[in-house]
Enzyme design. Structure first.
Site, PDB file in Angstrom:
ATOM      1  N   SER A 184       0.801  -1.231   0.000  1.00 44.98           N
ATOM      2  CA  SER A 184       0.000   0.000   0.000  1.00 44.98           C
ATOM      3  C   SER A 184       0.831   1.276   0.000  1.00 44.98           C
ATOM      4  CB  SER A 184      -0.956  -0.010   1.182  1.00 44.98           C
ATOM      5  OG  SER A 184      -0.252  -0.197   2.387  1.00 44.98           O
ATOM      6  N   HIS A 212      -5.413  -4.104  -1.796  1.00 46.13           N
ATOM      7  CA  HIS A 212      -5.232  -3.040  -2.797  1.00 46.13           C
ATOM      8  C   HIS A 212      -5.172  -3.577  -4.222  1.00 46.13           C
ATOM      9  CE1 HIS A 212      -4.746   0.586  -0.340  1.00 46.13           C
ATOM     10  NE2 HIS A 212      -4.202  -0.211   0.565  1.00 46.13           N
ATOM     11  N   LYS A 243     -12.383  -1.066   0.126  1.00 44.73           N
ATOM     12  CA  LYS A 243     -11.559  -0.210  -0.727  1.00 44.73           C
ATOM     13  C   LYS A 243     -12.230  -0.087  -2.095  1.00 44.73           C
ATOM     14  CE  LYS A 243      -7.495  -0.494   2.066  1.00 44.73           C
ATOM     15  NZ  LYS A 243      -6.740  -1.516   2.771  1.00 44.73           N
TER      16      LYS A 243
END
Ligand SMILES: *Cc1c(COP(=O)(O)O)cnc(C)c1O
Length: 395
Positions: A184, A212, A243
């Site tokens: 990240s 991610h 996310k």
């Protein structure tokens, strides 16, 4: 009279944070998570969210949430092992398994507690956890809850990983290699094909936290495992629903054996109430939307390439990210925070990230470009980077 309730021991620690210059207040977002927001009363371009696809305030997801509330109410009423496992939780897992192209999926209430629950459930005394040194905090905490031995390999360093696998060969019952799919802070992608090969050579299992990568990499955002074509060769793939998916929750994708076991020993599943219907309804809609079109992932990558190109042309150091995460590396800690502060004053919110989150001298602002940004917003952000960069003598 004791002054125990004064919490003086905490006040001293808080003062230390202030003396060290790392004390902060939580920023307040007024309104939805959008590409342009009101933060602490000021209108700014938002380059800090994980809302990669702009789903957090998507009308279709909101509609699905409302419909789920009308049918199922606002709370699930219990943990999943008692009476909190609604048919929409089951539907969500079926849809996610199809999306991830895996046999089964087990959903948790967050990515964080998915790691906290899963790592300890699949390892025990006599096992070894082998973890990349830059893995996410929730992996570190999750590993701490396990009774297995733990060791760390140098970031993405396959020689170091092989050394550990060789040295630990025959000393442990099971070995579990854990890595982020996408890291990240730098946006670099884990060398998964090499990791999987080493794992197979030395008889270790693999665990990839793709928080991610899911919704970003692979066909229709199916993630890092799909990106590398490694289906069936990674034992545990973790994803987050907070996310790119834009809502809340986490999951493990893998075999039905994994799912069977976690339904008995995944502690957050046994001891914490299941996801609320609104969240589940909107996540199902999000995943179906992702599978039906590449419109969102295309726009995400298009925006990311556009922004990276412009920022690096200005002369900034943007590291070697392989994803839309765009670190702009400033270096010294104080200067990094000053840069972030000046960007904010000029209308762009990008959080500064410094030691100990990243190594000393590699302070950066981390730009999170999303599908929701317009080219005009990105242009304006680039202009502000240029202005502040020149003012501070970085460019
Ligand atoms: C964000 C993140 C998590 C936590 O996910 P939440 O759903 O926000 O709890 C876990 N692992 C990694 C690698 C992350 O980046």
């Amino acid at each position: 009279m004791s002054n125990v309730h004064e919490l003086n021991f905490l006040k001293e620690k808080i003062q230390q944070l202030k003396d060290d210059g790392v004390y902060r207040k939580l920023p307040v977002l007024e309104g939805a998570s959008e590409s342009e927001i009101i933060l602490n009363g000021h209108k700014v371009i938002n380059l800090s969210s994980n809302n990669y696809l702009g789903f957090a305030n998507h009308p279709k997801l909101k509609q699905a949430a409302v419909e789920a509330v009308e049918k199922y109410g606002v709370g699930s009423g219990a943990v999943r092992t008692i009476v909190g496992n609604m048919d929409i939780h089951e539907e969500l897992e079926t849809v996610l398994a199809e999306f991830k192209r895996e046999e089964a999926v087990m959903v948790f209430q967050s990515g964080f507690n998915c790691n906290a629950g899963t790592i300890q459930a699949v390892t025990e005394k006599g096992d070894l956890i082998i973890s990349d040194e830059l893995n996410h905090a929730s992996i570190i905490d999750g590993a701490r809850l396990s009774r297995a031995d733990k060791t760390v390999y140098k970031h993405a360093d396959m020689e170091d990983l092989e050394r550990i696998l060789k040295e630990s060969h025959d000393k442990y019952r099971n070995k579990l290699i854990i890595t982020d799919g996408v890291f990240s802070m730098d946006g670099d992608i884990a060398p998964l094909p090499e990791i999987v090969e080493l794992a197979e050579k030395y008889g270790a299992m693999t665990y990839v936290d793709d928080a991610h990568g899911s919704g970003v990499l692979g066909e229709n955002g199916r993630g890092t495992v799909d990106h590398f074509g490694l289906h069936g060769r990674v034992d545990f793939t973790i994803g987050t629903l907070s996310k790119a998916i834009g809502v809340i929750g986490g999951y493990v994708a893998g075999s039905s054996t994994m799912k069977e076991w976690l339904s008995h020993r995944g502690r957050p599943l046994l001891f914490s109430t299941s996801l609320p219907p609104a969240a589940v309804g909107s996540i199902i809609e999000a995943v179906k939307l992702l599978m039906s079109t590449t419109e969102y992932t295309d726009r995400l990558w298009d925006n990311a390439k556009y922004f990276k190109e412009k920022i690096s042309t200005l002369g900034f150091d943007i590291g070697n990210s392989g994803t839309p995460i765009t670190p702009v590396i400033i270096g010294e800690e104080g200067k990094t925070m000053e840069f972030s502060k000046k960007l904010l004053e000029n209308g762009v919110f990008v959080s500064g990230i410094i030691f100990p989150t990243v190594p000393k001298g590699t302070g950066r602002v981390r730009c999170m470009v999303t599908a929701g940004h317009t080219k005009e917003q990105l242009d304006r952000a680039v202009d502000i980077f240029k202005k502040v960069g020149q003012e501070m003598g970085i460019l």
